[in-house]
Design an enzyme around this catalytic site. Sequence first.
Site, PDB file in Angstrom:
ATOM      1  N   LEU A 262       0.860  -1.185   0.000  1.00 19.27           N
ATOM      2  CA  LEU A 262       0.000   0.000   0.000  1.00 19.27           C
ATOM      3  C   LEU A 262       0.892   1.229   0.000  1.00 19.27           C
ATOM      4  O   LEU A 262       1.973   1.229   0.617  1.00 19.27           O
ATOM      5  CB  LEU A 262      -0.925   0.028   1.225  1.00 19.27           C
ATOM      6  CG  LEU A 262      -2.146  -0.883   1.216  1.00 19.27           C
ATOM      7  CD1 LEU A 262      -2.891  -0.765   2.529  1.00 19.27           C
ATOM      8  CD2 LEU A 262      -3.065  -0.571   0.055  1.00 19.27           C
ATOM      9  N   ASP A 263       0.427   2.269  -0.688  1.00 19.79           N
ATOM     10  CA  ASP A 263       1.197   3.506  -0.687  1.00 19.79           C
ATOM     11  C   ASP A 263       1.358   4.025   0.739  1.00 19.79           C
ATOM     12  O   ASP A 263       0.566   3.704   1.635  1.00 19.79           O
ATOM     13  CB  ASP A 263       0.508   4.573  -1.551  1.00 19.79           C
ATOM     14  CG  ASP A 263       0.267   4.077  -2.966  1.00 19.79           C
ATOM     15  OD1 ASP A 263       1.014   3.183  -3.402  1.00 19.79           O
ATOM     16  OD2 ASP A 263      -0.691   4.568  -3.604  1.00 19.79           O
ATOM     17  N   THR A 264       2.355   4.844   0.921  1.00 15.67           N
ATOM     18  CA  THR A 264       2.606   5.379   2.256  1.00 15.67           C
ATOM     19  C   THR A 264       1.406   6.164   2.778  1.00 15.67           C
ATOM     20  O   THR A 264       1.056   6.076   3.965  1.00 15.67           O
ATOM     21  CB  THR A 264       3.859   6.266   2.237  1.00 15.67           C
ATOM     22  OG1 THR A 264       4.965   5.510   1.732  1.00 15.67           O
ATOM     23  CG2 THR A 264       4.191   6.776   3.628  1.00 15.67           C
ATOM     24  N   HIS A 347       0.329   2.385  -7.418  1.00 23.54           N
ATOM     25  CA  HIS A 347      -0.508   3.590  -7.434  1.00 23.54           C
ATOM     26  C   HIS A 347      -1.604   3.474  -8.491  1.00 23.54           C
ATOM     27  O   HIS A 347      -1.975   4.476  -9.121  1.00 23.54           O
ATOM     28  CB  HIS A 347       0.332   4.845  -7.706  1.00 23.54           C
ATOM     29  CG  HIS A 347       1.380   5.113  -6.691  1.00 23.54           C
ATOM     30  ND1 HIS A 347       2.312   6.120  -6.856  1.00 23.54           N
ATOM     31  CD2 HIS A 347       1.661   4.537  -5.506  1.00 23.54           C
ATOM     32  CE1 HIS A 347       3.120   6.133  -5.802  1.00 23.54           C
ATOM     33  NE2 HIS A 347       2.732   5.172  -4.983  1.00 23.54           N
TER      34      HIS A 347
END
Length: 398
Positions: A262-264, A347
């Site tokens: 998962l993105d930050t 993303h």
Amino acid sequence: MRSSGRNNRDSGRGDHRGAGGSTPRPKAGGKRDDKQRAGRPRPEERRYDVGGSGGPGGSSDRKDERGGAKGGGPKGGGPKSGAPKSGGSRGAAARGGAKGGPRTGAASKGSGPGAKGGPQRGRGQAPSRPRELDAKIEERNRARHSKPQVKTPKTFGDQEGERLQKVLARAGMGSRRACEELIDQARVEVNGQVVMEQGVRVDPEKDEIKVDGLTVATQSYLFFALNKPAGVVSTMEDPDGRQCLGDYVTNRETRLFHVGRLDTETEGIILLTNHGELAHRLTHPRYGVKKTYLAAIQGPLPRDLGKQLKDGIQLEDGYARADHFRVVENTGKNYLVEVTLHEGRKHIVRRMLAEAGFPVERLVRTSFGPIPLGDQKSGWLRRMTNTEVGMLMREVEL
């Protein structure tokens, strides 16, 4: 007066004879004792040494002889020197040697078995065993226990594998009794065959076990679901010292790794496990495990936005298509939309909505395959249930 004197003389003569002949006559008694002793010994003679020279019998014999010499003779009626001494021996043993009887002075001072300090043996004491016999018994016991164990054939020894109900109970399906009820209800399968009888043995490492069609993780695998907060890096270790997923499982002895990324700045559910094959299949495009996201964007939205996402959006690395799209909430220009897709490129959701003209302000992943986020709080780690693990395995054909 003369008659009274005669009476006094007679009484005096009688007293003189009485004083000299007061010793009992043991002659007849001695013969009777000899006859009884010839048949069987008396109890006191069986237990103690009677008639010894230094014991109570010997001292009392000497007393009887002295008494017989004093008052014995034809006039005194005492026994002759050659008369048997059994009567005196019996009396001495009864007075001083018998158990519980009163001890006389002569008996207590003697040096026989009944004397003080002499060796006495009670009725309840058993004779001690010889040392040679004890040594033989100990040697026999050692030889019996030191024999080599005989290797029996497998047909007579322990069977291979474990009982099915024990494996199910260890996997968390319930108690052994509850697992036996699952077997009785024909809800358990082993290698594709329904098990109907108790006591079936299985190999947890090789056999495939299912309950209600869901695979049971019978091995020592761990499965966790974490609601990742924003700002946490999706790695187990971060060289820059930023907060990462490994900070939530530092107290685990088994090494865990995350399933996907998962993105930050993206929040939501992320899975952690030590089952390598399951993690690989969950992220492989071949199995197409779906992930659902909630995105906060600004409107107004065109009516065909969902159609555009489903038809595909041209990105730098190729087309990206959404499996499902719907508007969840609308407050003025603020929209909350739900996007479901099976791709896992970097993303992917943010890039698709940005390419359609609606940049994402906040993104949360609400489900990973059949595992929903639910009401799990941000930053909380929970262990997945056996049903959830089974649904994941069925999703990737495990």
